[in-house]
Design a protein around this motif. Structure first.
Motif, short mmCIF file in Angstrom:
data_model
loop_
_atom_site.label_atom_id
_atom_site.label_comp_id
_atom_site.label_asym_id
_atom_site.label_seq_id
_atom_site.Cartn_x
_atom_site.Cartn_y
_atom_site.Cartn_z
N MET A 95 0.93 -1.41 -0.10
CA MET A 95 -0.04 0.03 -0.07
C MET A 95 0.95 1.31 0.09
SD MET A 95 -2.95 -0.93 -0.11
CE MET A 95 -2.62 -2.74 -0.65
N THR A 96 1.82 1.08 0.79
CA THR A 96 2.89 2.40 0.70
C THR A 96 3.59 2.55 -0.46
OG1 THR A 96 3.36 2.09 3.26
CG2 THR A 96 4.74 3.23 2.12
N GLY A 97 3.98 1.49 -1.17
CA GLY A 97 4.54 1.62 -2.41
C GLY A 97 3.77 2.24 -3.47
N ILE A 98 2.34 2.00 -3.40
CA ILE A 98 1.48 2.55 -4.44
C ILE A 98 1.42 3.90 -4.26
CG2 ILE A 98 -0.99 2.45 -5.26
CD1 ILE A 98 -1.16 -0.57 -4.32
N GLY A 99 1.23 4.39 -2.83
CA GLY A 99 1.01 5.66 -2.68
C GLY A 99 2.38 6.62 -3.24
N LEU A 100 3.36 6.18 -2.67
CA LEU A 100 4.60 6.68 -2.98
C LEU A 100 5.04 6.57 -4.54
CD1 LEU A 100 7.20 5.27 -0.48
CD2 LEU A 100 6.25 7.45 -0.45
N ALA A 101 4.55 5.74 -5.20
CA ALA A 101 4.66 5.79 -6.59
C ALA A 101 3.89 7.00 -7.36
CB ALA A 101 4.51 4.30 -7.37
N GLY A 102 2.58 6.88 -6.75
CA GLY A 102 1.70 7.93 -7.24
C GLY A 102 2.37 9.46 -6.78
N LEU A 103 2.68 9.28 -5.82
CA LEU A 103 3.19 10.73 -5.44
C LEU A 103 4.50 10.97 -6.32
CD1 LEU A 103 2.73 10.90 -1.64
CD2 LEU A 103 1.52 12.23 -3.55
N SER A 104 5.46 10.04 -6.53
CA SER A 104 6.51 10.29 -7.30
C SER A 104 6.26 10.64 -8.69
CB SER A 104 7.28 8.98 -7.19
OG SER A 104 8.41 9.02 -7.98
N ALA A 105 5.18 10.06 -9.24
CA ALA A 105 4.75 10.42 -10.63
C ALA A 105 4.22 11.81 -10.87
CB ALA A 105 3.55 9.46 -11.07
N ILE A 106 3.61 12.26 -9.77
CA ILE A 106 3.22 13.82 -9.86
C ILE A 106 4.58 14.86 -9.61
CG2 ILE A 106 1.94 15.41 -8.41
CD1 ILE A 106 -0.25 13.21 -7.69
N GLY A 107 5.30 14.26 -8.69
CA GLY A 107 6.68 15.09 -8.72
C GLY A 107 7.43 14.83 -9.70
N HIS A 108 7.56 13.87 -10.33
CA HIS A 108 8.33 13.87 -11.76
C HIS A 108 7.62 14.91 -12.67
CE1 HIS A 108 11.61 11.39 -10.62
NE2 HIS A 108 10.55 10.52 -10.24
N LEU A 109 6.28 14.87 -12.72
CA LEU A 109 5.42 15.87 -13.58
C LEU A 109 5.76 17.21 -13.23
CD1 LEU A 109 3.35 15.83 -15.71
CD2 LEU A 109 1.75 16.20 -14.10
N THR A 110 6.20 17.78 -11.99
CA THR A 110 6.52 19.08 -12.09
C THR A 110 7.91 19.48 -12.31
OG1 THR A 110 6.93 18.43 -9.40
CG2 THR A 110 4.72 19.20 -9.79
N PHE A 111 8.63 18.31 -12.12
CA PHE A 111 10.25 18.63 -12.52
C PHE A 111 10.31 18.41 -13.99
CE2 PHE A 111 13.87 19.22 -10.00
CZ PHE A 111 14.81 18.29 -10.55
N LEU A 112 9.34 18.36 -14.70
CA LEU A 112 9.41 17.86 -16.03
C LEU A 112 10.17 18.83 -16.85
CD1 LEU A 112 8.52 15.72 -18.10
CD2 LEU A 112 6.37 17.11 -18.40
N ALA A 113 10.37 20.05 -16.84
CA ALA A 113 10.96 21.04 -17.54
C ALA A 113 12.54 21.01 -17.42
CB ALA A 113 10.63 22.51 -17.21
#
Length: 131
Positions: free
Chosen positions: A84-102
């Motif tokens: 469950m923690t891994g699923i949450g961390l992966a989702g937050l990580s995807a959002i974080g990588h989206l904000t770092f995309l530039a």
């Protein structure tokens, strides 16, 4: 001759998700260290990031990476909390990588794809799971 049937499908996905989560955690640790010690490595300046600066992202990626390593190890040990923690961390990580995309577009797209792969692997139910 009969073929032996393998019932390790769920365990296979969980192990795969755990190892990919460990890999994603290692990548995030590397990204965090790069953000802290070599911000000139990225394509854009710190002021052009969607939010925060390279120092803040460096610490965020280090924290995410360490947590992902721990959750990945827990998944490999078959712990439900780690899944469950891994699923949450992966989702937050995807959002974080989206904000770092530039800052580094191709690497961030690969990291987002890796996070989605982790979420899929950890969500797939075991064949013998009881709902």
């Amino acid at each position: 001759m009969s073929r032996a049937r393998s019932d390790a499908g769920g365990a296979g996905w969980l192990a795969f998700g755990g190892w990919v989560l460990v890999l994603a955690g290692a990548f995030n640790i590397i990204a965090g260290l790069t953000s802290l010690f070599r911000p000139d490595y990225f394509v854009v300046g710190g002021g052009e990031l969607l939010v925060f600066n390279f120092d803040a992202w460096g610490y965020i990626w280090l924290a995410f990476g360490l947590l992902q390593l721990l959750a990945g190890a827990g998944c490999l040990a078959g712990q439900r909390w780690a899944r469950m923690t891994g699923i949450g961390l992966a989702g937050l990580s995807a959002i974080g990588h989206l904000t770092f995309l530039a800052a580094f577009p191709l690497w961030e797209l690969a990291s987002i794809a890796l996070a989605v792969l982790v979420m899929y692997a950890l969500v797939v139910p075991d064949k013998n799971a009881v709902a």
